[in-house]
Design a protein around this motif. Structure first.
Motif: not given
Length: 208
Positions: A58-59, A74-76, A84-88, A103-105
């Protein structure tokens, strides 16, 4: 289809501020037989793909943006189709590894559903500005990345880090959890909130 946690360790390097160090990182996968999320994507793609085992991802959830935690994000993402989810707040660190991949914030208090359980995002800056922990109340488990380890807080001696901030994060976001909450870390052995909480004053004295 009960949610379960799978684990692998990968080896590689961590680079920041002109230095490079050999490190081993934990990878955590939370899910059931059909779907999962991956927590951190360090160093090597193959062991992570093995943990996923053909399930829908899912993420890819990043505890923070240091290169040893996101090097194969990125490869994953491209291999699984998962965002990819990451805090901005960790944008500057992310761009050092992935200048042209977005990434998605992650929201500071976001809730993520996977395999019938909830993962609560807890923003825990200090080791990095966008460091987060993922708390699964139904499993009495928290994934702390490099915010809290067995034996103390994460390192704060490099750019974009702060000892006072990480202590505040641990006190307010982690030590409010039940003592028997299992702590799965970004490096090394797991621990519990109750095993670490009594040592807070020692860490503060040592850190200053």
């Amino acid at each position: 289809m009960t949610a379960r946690i799978a684990h692998a360790t990968t080896s590689g390097t961590f680079s920041l501020d002109g230095g490079t160090w050999d490190v081993e990182n934990n990878v955590w996968v939370l899910g059931n037989e059909s779907e999962c999320v991956v927590i951190d994507a360090p160093h090597e793609l193959a062991p992570i793909v093995d943990l996923i085992g053909g399930r829908t991802v899912l993420s890819v959830l990043c505890t923070h943006g240091h290169d040893d935690h996101v090097s194969v994000a990125r490869e994953l993402s491209e291999a699984t189709g998962a965002p990819v989810r990451l805090h901005p707040a960790d944008e500057v660190l992310w761009r050092q590894s992935h200048p042209d991949f977005d990434y998605e914030p992650l929201g500071s208090q976001e809730s993520i559903a996977v395999a019938g359980v909830e993962l609560q995002v807890r923003h825990t800056p200090g080791h990095a500005p966008g460091a987060v922990c993922f708390y699964a109340p139904e499993l009495a488990t928290v994934f702390t990345g490099d915010t809290l380890f067995q034996g103390g807080p994460g390192a704060t001696g490099r750019s974009y880090s702060s000892f006072d901030t990480i202590i505040d994060s641990i006190r307010s976001q982690l030590f409010t959890l039940a003592p028997d909450t299992v702590v799965h870390t970004g490096h090394g052995a797991s621990t519990t909130i109750g095993g670490e909480r009594p040592h807070l004053d020692e860490w503060i004295a040592r850190g200053h």
